[in-house]
Design a protein around this motif. Sequence first.
Motif: not given
Length: 323
Positions: A39, A41-42, A51, A56-57
Motif C-alpha cells: 500500500c 501509505r502502509c 487492505h 488500511c490505516v
Amino acid sequence: MKRLKLNPKIELFWWRLYNNAIPSNFLLANRRIGSFYGCPRCCELVEDNNHIGGQCVKIRKVIALINEWGLYIPVYQCFEDCLEGLQKLIGKEDLAANLYCTVVWMVWKSRCKLIHTGKEDSDNSIAANVISYAVQSNFLNFQLENWDTNQLRLSSHWHPPPPGWIKINVDGALKKNYRAGVGGVARDDKGRFLLAFGNTLQQWDAAQTELCAVLFLKNVVKEWMFEAQGVIIEGDNRNIINLLQKSIKNWKVSRAIEDSLAFLLDFKQVVFSYSSRIGNNLADICANLSLEGSFLWEDLLDNSIPPSFLHCLKEECDALGGS
Ligand SMILES: [Zn+2]
C-alpha cells in the motif's frame, strides 16, 4: 448493495472491488504490470482487497473520526468479514453500511490522488465528505437505529456534529404541578455555543413534550442556520425521535409532510438522532430553566444565562479536547 441506495459511483467501485477489478498494487504486481505489492501509505502491507476494503490505516483513521462525531461505523478484519458484516447491516443499520462503503471508496480515491500527485486528502476532509455523501443519498432519511445498539459506547457524552454542521439538542421538562417546558441548545462542530432557548408550555402531555421541543425550533431557527451543511436534531426520547424519522421518511415517499414540520425542509440536510440523558444534559438544563420563564439566548455575554448552563457548556466543550 442496491438496497443501500449508494451513490452510483460508489456502487460501481464496490462491484469492481468484489470482482477483483480494482487496480491495486497487488493486482498489478500479480499481472507483472508492477513490482511493488504494498500500500502506498502502509508500505510493508500488501495492497489487496483486504487492505483496500478496510485494513488500511487511512480507513481506520477516518472511521475513528466519524465515530467521534457520534455516528457508528464498524471495522472489519478482512474483505470476507466485511462483505458478511455489511450484509448483516442492510435493512437494520443502513446508515452504518452506507457510511462504511463511502469511506472505503473515498480513501481509495484519495490513494489514487496520492499516487498521481504525491498529495492526498486529510482524514478530516475525507470524513466530512463521507457524511455529506451519505446524507445526500439518504436525504432526510437517516436510520439511526445504530444509536440504540451502541448506546453505551456512543452516548456517554455529547458528540459534536461534523465540520460545517450544527447540532441542536432538545429536551422537555415536566413538573407535578402541571408545569412544563421545552428547551434546546445549538452548537457547532467545535462545541461552540450558537444559541439556546427555553419555552414554558401552556398545556402538556407527557409523551408530547419532547416533540413540542422539536416543533418549537421553528420559532428560534435563524436564517443563517440554513447555510450550514446540515443540522442534527438530537433528543433523548427514543419514541419521539423514531416518530420524527418516520414522518421524514413518509415525506420522501409521498412528498407530504405535516405543516408543523415543514420548516425542516429549509435546511440542506436534517438528521434526527437519539442520545442518552447524559449526552443531552445541556438541553435538559434549558428545559428545566424554561419552567421559570421563557428565554432565548444568542450571546454568551447575556446576563440572564445562569452559571449552571455555562459550566455544563464549558465542560462538554473541554471534553472534546479542542479549543
Ligand atoms: Zn494502507
